[in-house]
Design an enzyme around this catalytic site. Structure first.
Site, PDB file in Angstrom:
ATOM      1  N   TYR A  92     -15.658 -54.346  30.094  1.00  0.00           N
ATOM      2  CA  TYR A  92     -14.485 -53.874  30.845  1.00  0.00           C
ATOM      3  C   TYR A  92     -13.611 -52.975  29.973  1.00  0.00           C
ATOM      4  O   TYR A  92     -13.437 -53.230  28.790  1.00  0.00           O
ATOM      5  CB  TYR A  92     -13.640 -55.073  31.317  1.00  0.00           C
ATOM      6  CG  TYR A  92     -12.429 -54.621  32.096  1.00  0.00           C
ATOM      7  CD1 TYR A  92     -12.555 -54.256  33.431  1.00  0.00           C
ATOM      8  CD2 TYR A  92     -11.184 -54.514  31.491  1.00  0.00           C
ATOM      9  CE1 TYR A  92     -11.462 -53.802  34.145  1.00  0.00           C
ATOM     10  CE2 TYR A  92     -10.086 -54.058  32.201  1.00  0.00           C
ATOM     11  CZ  TYR A  92     -10.231 -53.702  33.527  1.00  0.00           C
ATOM     12  OH  TYR A  92      -9.149 -53.249  34.236  1.00  0.00           O
ATOM     13  N   TRP A 101     -10.928 -49.070  30.052  1.00  0.00           N
ATOM     14  CA  TRP A 101     -10.608 -47.760  30.618  1.00  0.00           C
ATOM     15  C   TRP A 101     -11.348 -46.620  29.956  1.00  0.00           C
ATOM     16  O   TRP A 101     -11.355 -45.499  30.472  1.00  0.00           O
ATOM     17  CB  TRP A 101      -9.102 -47.531  30.555  1.00  0.00           C
ATOM     18  CG  TRP A 101      -8.423 -47.935  31.820  1.00  0.00           C
ATOM     19  CD1 TRP A 101      -8.423 -49.187  32.370  1.00  0.00           C
ATOM     20  CD2 TRP A 101      -7.676 -47.085  32.697  1.00  0.00           C
ATOM     21  NE1 TRP A 101      -7.696 -49.157  33.543  1.00  0.00           N
ATOM     22  CE2 TRP A 101      -7.226 -47.883  33.759  1.00  0.00           C
ATOM     23  CE3 TRP A 101      -7.326 -45.741  32.676  1.00  0.00           C
ATOM     24  CZ2 TRP A 101      -6.454 -47.374  34.802  1.00  0.00           C
ATOM     25  CZ3 TRP A 101      -6.555 -45.241  33.718  1.00  0.00           C
ATOM     26  CH2 TRP A 101      -6.135 -46.057  34.769  1.00  0.00           C
TER      27      TRP A 101
END
Ligand SMILES: Nc1nc2c(c(=O)[nH]1)N[C@H]1C(S)=C(S)[C@@H](COP(=O)(O)OP(=O)(O)OC[C@H]3O[C@@H](n4cnc5c(=O)[nH]c(N)nc54)[C@H](O)[C@@H]3O)O[C@H]1N2
Ligand SMILES: Nc1nc2c(c(=O)[nH]1)N[C@H]1C(S)=C(S)[C@@H](COP(=O)(O)OP(=O)(O)OC[C@H]3O[C@@H](n4cnc5c(=O)[nH]c(N)nc54)[C@H](O)[C@@H]3O)O[C@H]1N2
Ligand SMILES: [Mo]
Length: 778
Positions: free
Chosen positions: A123, A125
């Site tokens: 996980y 960005w």
């Protein structure tokens, strides 16, 4: 699209050596000259943000990783549990040697335990750029070369709402991205009631790319037209000055009670929209019995809510009157649901908007998460952007993303998620590229113990984050400025040719190059690379956009033309209010995608799951963790203004905002005085899970009883031998609790916790977060 700027005349690059580029925090152009990087924002952006100023100092900072590294203890003892992770030395290694080593380790785990023993959720960005998008790269690699991996579902952003909204209102994308827009707010809204606010620091950021920051302008225009903004939040800065908002400083975690009281006031005064409730919703009668106190003897009236929220009863009643009969929009920020029982305010916000009869009207209704990220409240592009296929994952197993430490610490244990009983898998190897769990996860001292149980942790990083420091194998990757890519998001009209600006740092390689090398060792070259170079991939990924443009009879430049131009405007869809508007216009022809096809004030599905912490209608559920002796203050751990999460924390815009090198907390003068704390002191925040240092700003712009410390300062434990080390840099996730929102969604609850605070008068420990770790000889 807005503000009358034609971006086609404002290509980001120019002939002075500036090249077009983009990031999650804005389109910009950059020039590398004489060992110095200059950046400037896109000329068409009406409100550019300062986060691009993190690039110049970051690009060649010593915190970058220069060459592959392997942890000494792992080299000596081989794969296996080891609590020295994060406190061990590293051994530099050549690319060839490290790729052979990692290739064999991946093959060992795959052959001995199967791909179900690999956690590749990864996980995070990562960076803008659709081809080098690290999550797509790693998932594609694990699928093609290992046969799959255990994945994670949902996000830290919206763990609770992404499970709840499909049951009660419709698809998550529809609600967040095709509903109430900034254009509608500017033109139509009479009153905006924003729980958690719409801080400009947050809407500055949008995944993939963003060429125009429109939020400040939209709020200015709305306010000038007479639209009222009401902010419910512990921080005044959660709405900009441009909104001229009225600020209600409710106690954190009590929004559901406030919303219940607003609806109670409307209902007992007969001001709720019965026609709307009858036609468009199910379950009002069941809910109304609870609201009025028929089921539990407690009417949810303004007097009741005043005691819980700290907002006076008269203020609540008059707010209900101001909402009634006007074009009203209810905003609930992501932050409210990143907390214990985070499902409740999301659900109750929808019920409030329904009781007002406003859902589906232009500039009215329910704008969940508007303002949280720059891609909400915008138009959709009418043609697709590039996406890299991740291929097929042969492993079905997954976890809700924020349950990672639980999974690693408790393999084989059962837990509840979305109506199912699931079992945590037994993970041997974790592989991360493009995320920073030592940023995003809660209770970091517990996460450390969880990572200690692995056989092997592999991390691709561009800098020495705490996650990289905890890895066994660290592979240095490039920053976007060091590679070519295409930047694009589905809600921004400018597609950007991201030209490389500078050579890779040290021996850093693109994630694609690293995975290609491993795929070769695992016999999966063709499946992973399909025989394409980076440039061939960009041309291939560009093609669907070009074809769609041509099909719509629009100018459809070839790749070379796009690349030379540096950017291209894409057509966008009209701002039509999306599915909720269609539903309002004709609910029979256009039912919602919820089980009943209507707005579910009571959900039979959720009631059927029988979870005590998420009943069948929105309910006031008191927090388990409340201020008490020992930890008397609420801590709000929100998003940082000067960077995206932990990214480029070592860049100039981020470091300039620190105080004596430490992250800055905010507290109220009364709370500060009671502790002998003055503005500019160094303070220690602590609770039963951990402690950190921070600078402090004393301000009246925060509620009493609340201290705020943003996320993103790199975890910097001072005494690594200690069980609960002190983070000297100011990472609030040493303090937050690692529990799910509820058994329904199991979302992240990192936004609020409780702490005590004291002035720190001891010798200040130096900050080591940006110093590379100690290296040892092989
Ligand atoms: N207490 C608390 N905790 C929170 C939150 C909160 O409100 N409170 N918010 C949560 C939320 S909403 C989120 S989304 C998460 C965010 O958590 P993350 O998304 O994990 O945080 P980032 O700092 O963006 O991490 C991205 C990492 O990817 C690296 N990176 C960038 N580009 C590349 C690349 O091309 N390749 C590779 N291999 N790596 C790259 C960066 O250096 C960085 O370390 O945090 C969550 N954590
Ligand atoms: N500059 C910058 N922008 C970002 C990010 C970043 O890292 N940096 N991250 C992006 C990401 S991934 C996401 S998901 C979004 C997150 O969007 P959000 O989760 O909405 O953002 P936060 O800043 O964490 O929280 C917003 C505000 O909610 C308030 N708040 C906290 N608890 C409560 C409560 O109980 N009740 C009420 N009424 N208010 C409360 C806090 O004062 C806080 O400032 O932001 C995005 N934007
Ligand atoms: Mo997020």
């Amino acid at each position: 699209m807005t503000d009358g700027i034609d971006l086609r005349d404002a290509t980001p690059g120019d002939d002075a050596g500036f090249k077009p580029h983009t990031s999650h925090w804005g389109v910009f152009s950059a020039r590398w000259r004489d060992g110095k990087l200059d950046v400037r924002p896109h000329p068409g952006d009406p409100d550019p943000n300062g986060i691009i100023d993190n690039f110049p100092a970051a690009l060649r900072h010593r915190a970058r990783i220069a060459q592959p590294m392997v942890r000494k203890g792992w080299l000596e003892r081989g794969p296996g549990p080891d609590d020295r992770r994060g406190r061990d030395e590293f051994v530099p290694m050549s690319w060839d040697a490290v790729m052979d080593l990692l290739g064999s380790e991946l093959a060992r785990v795959r052959d001995k335990h199967g791909p179900g023993a690999v956690f590749g959720g990864s996980y995070g960005w990562a960076s803008a750029g659709r081809f080098h998008h690290a999550q797509s790269q790693i998932h594609r690699f694990l699928n093609t070369a290992l046969g799959g991996y255990v994945r994670s579902v949902n996000s830290y952003s919206s763990g609770a709402s992404s499970v709840l909204l499909p049951q009660i209102l419709g698809g998550y994308e529809e609600i967040t991205k095709r509903n109430v827009s900034w254009e509608q707010i500017a033109e139509h809204s009479d009153i905006v009631l924003a729980f958690g606010g719409m801080a400009l620091k947050n809407s500055m950021v949008a995944g993939g790319s963003i060429s125009e920051h429109v939020e400040r302008g939209a709020m200015e225009r709305a306010s000038a037209r007479g639209c009222e903004f009401v902010l419910v939040s512990p921080l005044r800065s959660d709405l900009p000055v441009a909104a001229r908002a009225e600020w209600l400083g409710a106690i954190p975690g009590t929004d559901t009670a406030l919303m219940l009281a607003l609806v109670h006031t409307l209902a007992v005064e007969g001001r709720h929209d019965r026609d709307f409730l009858d036609r468009y919703t199910v379950g009002w009668p069941v809910f109304e019995r609870y609201l009025l106190g028929a089921t539990d003897g407690q009417p949810k009236d303004a007097g009741w809510a005043a005691g819980l929220t700290g907002v006076p009863a008269e203020t609540i009643r008059s707010l209900a009157h101001r909402l009634h009969g006007r074009r009203a929009v209810i905003v609930v920020s992501h932050s409210l649901q990143r907390a214990e029982h985070g499902e409740q305010p999301v659900w109750m916000g929808a019920v409030l908007a329904a009781a007002l009869g406003q859902i589906g009207l232009p500039g009215g209704g329910y704008a969940y998460a508007l303002g949280a990220i720059g891609y909400y409240g915008r138009r959709y592009n009418a043609v697709p952007g590039p996406t890299l296929s991740q291929a097929r994952n042969g492993v079905a197993e997954f976890i809700p993303v924020a349950r990672i430490a639980d999974m690693l610490l408790n393999p084989g244990t059962q837990y509840r998620y979305n109506g199912q009983t699931k079992t945590y898998p037994d993970i041997r190897l974790v592989y991360w590229a493009g995320g920073n769990p030592f940023h995003h996860h809660q209770d970091l001292n517990r996460l450390r113990k969880a990572f200690g149980k692995l056989d092997t942790l592999v991390v691709h990083e561009l800098a020495w984050t705490a996650t990289a420091r905890h890895a066994d194998i660290v592979l240095p990757c490039t920053m976007t400025l060091e590679r070519e890519d295409i930047g694009c998001s589905s809600n921004d009209p400018l597609m950007v040719a991201m030209h490389p600006v500078v050579e890779p740092y040290g021996e850093a390689r693109d994630d694609y190059a690293i995975f290609s090398g491993l795929a070769e060792r695992l016999g999966a070259t063709e499946a992973f690379t399909e025989g394409r170079t980076v440039r061939q991939w960009l041309e291939y990924l560009y093609e669907p956009t070009r074809t769609a443009l041509a099909e719509q009879g629009l100018p459809a430049p070839g790749f070379d033309e796009f690349w030379t131009a540096g950017s291209m405007m894409l057509p966008q869809l009209p701002d039509d209010g999306g599915h909720l508007r269609k539903f309002r216009d004709d609910p029979d022809a256009n039912p919602l995608t919820t089980p009943s096809g209507k707005i579910e004030i009571f959900s039979e599905t959720i009631a059927g799951y029988g979870e005590p912490d998420c009943p069948g209608h929105p309910t006031w559920l008191p927090r388990v963790e409340v201020p008490r002796p020992g930890t008397p203050m609420f801590l709000v751990a929100n998003q940082p203004a000067t960077r995206l999460h932990s990214q480029l924390d070592f860049g100039g815009h981020s470091t300039d905002s620190k105080h004596r090198g430490r992250e800055v907390a905010q507290m109220h003068p009364t709370d500060a005085a009671a502790r002998g704390i003055s503005d500019g002191d160094i303070i220690k925040l602590f609770n039963e899970r951990g402690a950190c240092l921070a600078g402090v700003r004393v301000t009246e712009d925060i509620c009493r009883g609340v201290i705020q410390l943003p996320t993103g300062a790199w975890y910097d434990p001072v005494d690594p031998e200690d069980d609960n080390p002190l983070c000297v840099h100011g990472n609030p996730n040493v303090l937050t609790r690692d529990v799910g929102t509820s058994a329904l969604a199991q979302g992240c609850t990192g936004q609020i916790t409780t702490v005590e605070v004291e002035r720190f008068d001891g010798n200040l420990p130096p900050i080591q977060a940006f110093e590379p770790p100690v290296t040892a000889a092989a």
